[in-house]
Design an enzyme around this catalytic site. Structure first.
Site, PDB file in Angstrom:
ATOM      1  N   SER A 104      40.503  53.518   4.581  1.00 17.37           N
ATOM      2  CA  SER A 104      41.885  52.375   5.246  1.00 17.37           C
ATOM      3  C   SER A 104      42.899  52.453   3.511  1.00 17.37           C
ATOM      4  O   SER A 104      43.945  51.734   4.111  1.00 17.37           O
ATOM      5  CB  SER A 104      41.201  51.509   5.250  1.00 17.37           C
TER       6      SER A 104
ATOM      7  N   SER B 113      43.822  51.620   8.172  1.00 11.94           N
ATOM      8  CA  SER B 113      43.713  50.623   8.825  1.00 11.94           C
ATOM      9  C   SER B 113      44.600  49.920   7.998  1.00 11.94           C
ATOM     10  O   SER B 113      45.326  48.947   8.096  1.00 11.94           O
ATOM     11  CB  SER B 113      42.169  49.322   9.123  1.00 11.94           C
TER      12      SER B 113
ATOM     13  N   LYS C 150      45.881  41.933   3.242  1.00 10.22           N
ATOM     14  CA  LYS C 150      45.906  42.394   4.229  1.00 10.22           C
ATOM     15  C   LYS C 150      45.106  41.365   4.766  1.00 10.22           C
ATOM     16  O   LYS C 150      44.220  40.300   4.707  1.00 10.22           O
ATOM     17  CB  LYS C 150      44.658  43.574   4.054  1.00 10.22           C
TER      18      LYS C 150
HETATM   19  N1  GLN Z   1      40.493  55.526   9.464  1.00 10.36           N
HETATM   20  C1  GLN Z   1      38.881  54.795   9.006  1.00 10.36           C
HETATM   21  C2  GLN Z   1      38.309  54.671  10.071  1.00 10.36           C
HETATM   22  O1  GLN Z   1      39.047  54.396  11.615  1.00 10.36           O
HETATM   23  C3  GLN Z   1      38.897  54.457   8.363  1.00 10.36           C
HETATM   24  C4  GLN Z   1      38.973  52.601   8.102  1.00 10.36           C
HETATM   25  C5  GLN Z   1      38.722  51.562   7.382  1.00 10.36           C
HETATM   26  O2  GLN Z   1      38.659  52.774   5.779  1.00 10.36           O
HETATM   27  N2  GLN Z   1      38.547  51.043   7.330  1.00 10.36           N
HETATM   28  O3  GLN Z   1      36.644  54.114  10.164  1.00 10.36           O
END
Ligand code: GLN
Length: 486
Positions: A176, A152, A77
């Protein structure tokens, strides 16, 4: 070589027997990337030295090296630092940033002999659930390119799902790793907070962030977790919240799992009555429960009375931490800058022009909840409720070894479906944020498909275990894999 059926476990066997080489593995992945990534867009960069790394791994094997991931191709990532490579968190503000050192997880993977194919797309600074918030375009779902890959870590999940890597590292602040894994039909593990070092991960919500693997099977996630979790000599000196091996063992011993009795899987009936959970998801969970019974698990109802507040608590605490973490991106210390007439204008232009809409929204929300007068009403209150939720879990884990929920309330949604309504997007995180608030480990495992518009979309179920009991997640996850309908 048929890369579409390969797992890390299988590849390691073939490599050990000399039937394949790391070079041939990397070539096969690059072939898939060439075929599919024009459309999917999982990769932000394929490293020009990937084959060179593979050659070195092959040579090491010839010389007797037995690294636990020797020659296995990974995607990483874009918010995890690899020395000498660009790392941008899919943001314009870090467009030309080159990592000056290796993240601890990368050091550990290098020690284990992994090969890095490239860096993959994500929501900017990990804020989002669809990879639509990347400054470099959307990552589409390889199984249906009209849909999102999740986020994400959408690039991580998509790269593994399309066989452009055997595994990937993602980060998980509120789901994420798990949510994109469920959307793309692969396995994603969010480890216990502190069990994997955050050093070299760009911080989003520092009390929630953790790095973890995405791969094809539970066993593969276990292999990667074992490689990334350790630190030389106790804690990682660069991450004060990291746990030493002794601390990890001590915490793990607090939950007694008697081998002689069946594994106890807790379900939370009240959760399924929450609005917004699609019928196909509810049905799939019921079918999964039946399969787990068949696999010899005991199903027990548990209550988590405060779980309904998780999403609200997360969306107060996370932006608060985001607003503070993002203050380092001022155009002076890191990355790119937009010039203004004076220092203040430099700041305003840099942050206004080079940070995306969602990142700016969260900085504003976080600054608001931390501001004098609102701090007690929002930030402090959310912290109190966070503790109540943690207590609920502690109590539940006196009755069960693991808690089962869906990973997400729906399968992968259409590109653009939620992008004009942030709240709708936040609701996708309803099942995943709790594990981050409590710090416990959770895994998403593919649990079947639902047909929509003639396309089979994967669903995932999530198991959550007590702190430092990843072993229970692997146990139940493998059991489930052995009985599930593919
Ligand atoms: N979808 C969640 C958010 O928007 C989780 C994001 C994450 O785990 N980095 O915060």
């Amino acid at each position: 070589m048929d890369i579409s059926t390969l797992t890390i476990e299988k590849a390691l066997e073939l490599l050990a027997r000399g039937e394949i080489t790391s070079v041939s593995l990397v070539e096969a992945c690059i072939e898939e990337i060439k075929k599919k990534d024009g459309e999917v867009h999982a990769y932000l960069e394929v490293f020009t030295d990937a084959l060179e790394q593979a050659k070195i791994a092959d040579q090491k094997r010839k010389d007797g090296d037995t690294g636990s991931l020797l020659g296995i191709p990974f995607s990483i990532k874009d918010n995890i630092l690899i020395e000498g490579k660009r790392a941008g968190a899919a943001s314009k503000i870090l467009e030309n940033y080159v990592a000056p050192y290796d993240a601890t997880v990368i050091k550990n993977l290098k020690k284990a002999g992994a090969v890095f194919i490239g860096r993959v797309n994500m929501d900017e600074f990990a804020m989002g659930g669809s990879t639509e918030n990347s400054a470099y375009g959307i990552t589409k779902n390889p199984l249906d390119t009209s849909r999102v890959s999740g986020g994400s870590s959408g690039g991580s999940a998509a790269s593994v799902s399309m066989h452009g890597a055997l595994a990937s590292l993602g980060s998980d602040t509120g789901g994420s790793i798990r949510q994109p894994a469920s959307y793309c039909g692969v396995v994603g593990l969010k480890p216990t907070y502190g069990s994997v070092s955050r050093h070299g991960l760009m911080a989003m919500g520092s009390s929630l962030d953790v790095i973890g693997p995405i791969a094809h099977t539970v066993r593969d996630c276990e292999i990667v977790f074992n490689a990334i979790k350790g630190f030389e000599g106790g804690r990682d000196v660069y991450d004060s919240t990291s746990l030493s091996a002794d601390e990890y063992k001590k915490v793990a011993s607090e939950h007694v799992r008697e081998e002689s009795r069946p594994l106890r899987v807790g379900i939370v009936p009240a959760l399924m009555n929450m609005g917004g959970v699609q019928d196909s998801v509810k049905k799939n969970l019921e079918e999964s429960i039946e399969l787990l019974k068949k696999a010899g698990c005991e199903i027990v109802d548990v209550e988590l009375p405060n779980i309904g507040y998780s999403l609200a608590v997360y969306y107060v605490l996370m932006p608060a931490e985001v607003s503070s973490n993002m203050s380092r991106f001022d155009g002076v210390k890191f990355g790119s800058k937009s010039e203004g007439g004076d220092l203040l204008e430099d700041y305003l232009k840099t942050r206004g022009e080079l940070l995306g809409k969602e990142v700016r929204r969260r900085i504003m929300l976080g600054t608001y909840v931390l501001s004098s007068g609102y701090y007690d009403a929002y930030y402090n209150k959310a912290n109190v409720v966070r503790k109540l939720i943690a207590d609920d879990f502690k109590k539940a884990f006196t009755k069960v070894d693991v808690i089962l929920t869906p990973t997400a309330p729906s399968p992968a949604f259409k590109i653009g479906a939620h992008s004009s309504d942030p709240l709708q997007m936040y609701l996708e995180d309803v099942f995943t944020v709790t594990a981050n608030l409590v710090g416990v480990p959770a895994i998403s495992v593919p649990s079947g498909v639902v047909e929509d518009e003639g396309v089979k979309l994967p669903l995932g179920i999530q198991f959550t275990a007590p702190h430092c009991r990843e072993d229970i997640l692997f146990e139940v996850g493998k059991k489930f894999e052995s009985v599930r309908v593919k």
